[in-house]
Design an enzyme around this catalytic site. Structure first.
Site, short mmCIF file in Angstrom:
data_model
loop_
_atom_site.label_atom_id
_atom_site.label_comp_id
_atom_site.label_asym_id
_atom_site.label_seq_id
_atom_site.Cartn_x
_atom_site.Cartn_y
_atom_site.Cartn_z
N CYS A 74 0.87 -1.18 0.00
CA CYS A 74 0.00 0.00 0.00
C CYS A 74 0.91 1.23 0.00
O CYS A 74 2.08 1.14 -0.37
CB CYS A 74 -0.97 -0.02 1.18
SG CYS A 74 -0.20 -0.01 2.81
N ASN A 80 2.36 1.43 4.30
CA ASN A 80 2.66 0.16 5.00
C ASN A 80 2.36 0.25 6.50
O ASN A 80 3.05 -0.38 7.32
CB ASN A 80 4.10 -0.30 4.73
CG ASN A 80 4.41 -1.73 5.18
OD1 ASN A 80 5.54 -2.05 5.52
ND2 ASN A 80 3.42 -2.60 5.17
N CYS A 121 -1.38 0.88 7.42
CA CYS A 121 -2.81 0.60 7.58
C CYS A 121 -3.27 -0.67 6.84
O CYS A 121 -3.61 -1.67 7.47
CB CYS A 121 -3.67 1.77 7.09
SG CYS A 121 -3.40 3.29 8.02
N ARG A 122 -3.27 -0.63 5.52
CA ARG A 122 -3.89 -1.71 4.74
C ARG A 122 -3.00 -2.93 4.55
O ARG A 122 -3.43 -4.06 4.82
CB ARG A 122 -4.33 -1.18 3.36
CG ARG A 122 -5.45 -0.18 3.44
CD ARG A 122 -5.62 0.56 2.13
NE ARG A 122 -4.49 1.47 1.89
CZ ARG A 122 -4.32 2.19 0.80
NH1 ARG A 122 -5.19 2.09 -0.20
NH2 ARG A 122 -3.29 2.99 0.68
N SER A 123 -1.77 -2.74 4.05
CA SER A 123 -0.95 -3.92 3.77
C SER A 123 -0.54 -4.69 5.04
O SER A 123 -0.41 -5.92 4.97
CB SER A 123 0.26 -3.57 2.89
OG SER A 123 1.09 -2.60 3.46
N ASP A 171 -8.09 3.84 1.10
CA ASP A 171 -7.14 4.29 2.12
C ASP A 171 -7.92 4.80 3.34
O ASP A 171 -8.66 5.77 3.23
CB ASP A 171 -6.31 5.43 1.51
CG ASP A 171 -5.25 5.93 2.45
OD1 ASP A 171 -5.29 5.57 3.65
OD2 ASP A 171 -4.38 6.69 1.99
P1 4NP Z 1 -1.75 2.81 4.10
O1 4NP Z 1 -2.40 4.15 4.69
O2 4NP Z 1 -1.23 3.14 2.73
O3 4NP Z 1 -2.89 1.86 4.06
O4 4NP Z 1 -0.66 2.41 5.08
C1 4NP Z 1 -1.71 5.37 4.75
C2 4NP Z 1 -0.84 5.62 5.77
C3 4NP Z 1 -0.19 6.84 5.85
C4 4NP Z 1 -0.41 7.79 4.89
C5 4NP Z 1 -1.27 7.53 3.84
C6 4NP Z 1 -1.92 6.31 3.78
N1 4NP Z 1 0.23 9.05 4.97
O5 4NP Z 1 -0.07 9.92 4.15
O6 4NP Z 1 1.08 9.24 5.85
#
Ligand code: 4NP
Length: 157
Positions: free
Chosen positions: A7, A10, A12-14, A124
């Site tokens: 993602c 790294n 939240c989702r992955s 997201d």
């Molecule tokens: P992820 O979520 O891609 O599912 O881990 C996010 C985590 C942090 C950010 C964006 C999405 N960020 O902008 O810091």
């Protein structure tokens, strides 16, 4: 077989996808055959544990994210994995653009791509509330079940 979920951050989702696929693989007793990891296209959160909301939603379903730390995708992921599984179309296009191309073996696909899902993104959840994390959990669970079926077919080939 090596699978890396990808993602943006790294956190939240992955990490959820990694925890869920590990859980499903352990249920089948296939830990020695299928290696599971996750990474982000970005490096902002490198070294951090998963978002506390991902840890909480996983825990509420009996899935552990213990020991996970965020890291950015590397060339080795392309050379040493069978699958790079993207959470959304942005992650997918970043992975395709970043590919070191020659000699890579990894197949780059969306988690929710057919036949596993309906060609949709795992949204997201970072800037949303807790309900967003439950929705992500449900989508990722379905995607991982489908992915494991596909992996099983390839292992039996
Ligand atoms: P992820 O979520 O891609 O599912 O881990 C996010 C985590 C942090 C950010 C964006 C999405 N960020 O902008 O810091």
């Amino acid at each position: 077989m090596r699978v890396v979920f990808v993602c943006l951050g790294n956190i939240c989702r992955s990490p959820l996808a990694e925890g869920i696929l590990r859980y499903l693989v352990a249920q089948k007793g296939w830990q020695s055959q299928i290696e599971v990891d996750s990474a982000g296209t970005g490096a902002w959160h490198a070294g951090e544990p998963p978002d506390r909301r991902s840890i909480a939603v996983a825990k509420s379903h009996g899935v552990s994210l213990d020991g996970q730390r965020a890291r950015q995708v590397t060339d080795s992921d392309y050379f040493e994995s069978n699958w790079l599984i993207a959470m959304d179309k942005n992650n997918l296009s970043t992975l395709e653009r970043r590919s070191p191309t020659r000699g890579t073996q990894a197949r780059i696909e969306l988690l929710m791509a057919a036949p596993r899902g309906e060609h949709q993104d795992v949204p997201d959840p970072y800037y949303g509330g807790d309900q967003g994390f439950e929705e992500v959990y449900q989508l990722v669970w379905r995607g991982c079940e489908g992915l494991l079926e596909q992996i099983e077919q390839e292992l039996n080939r």
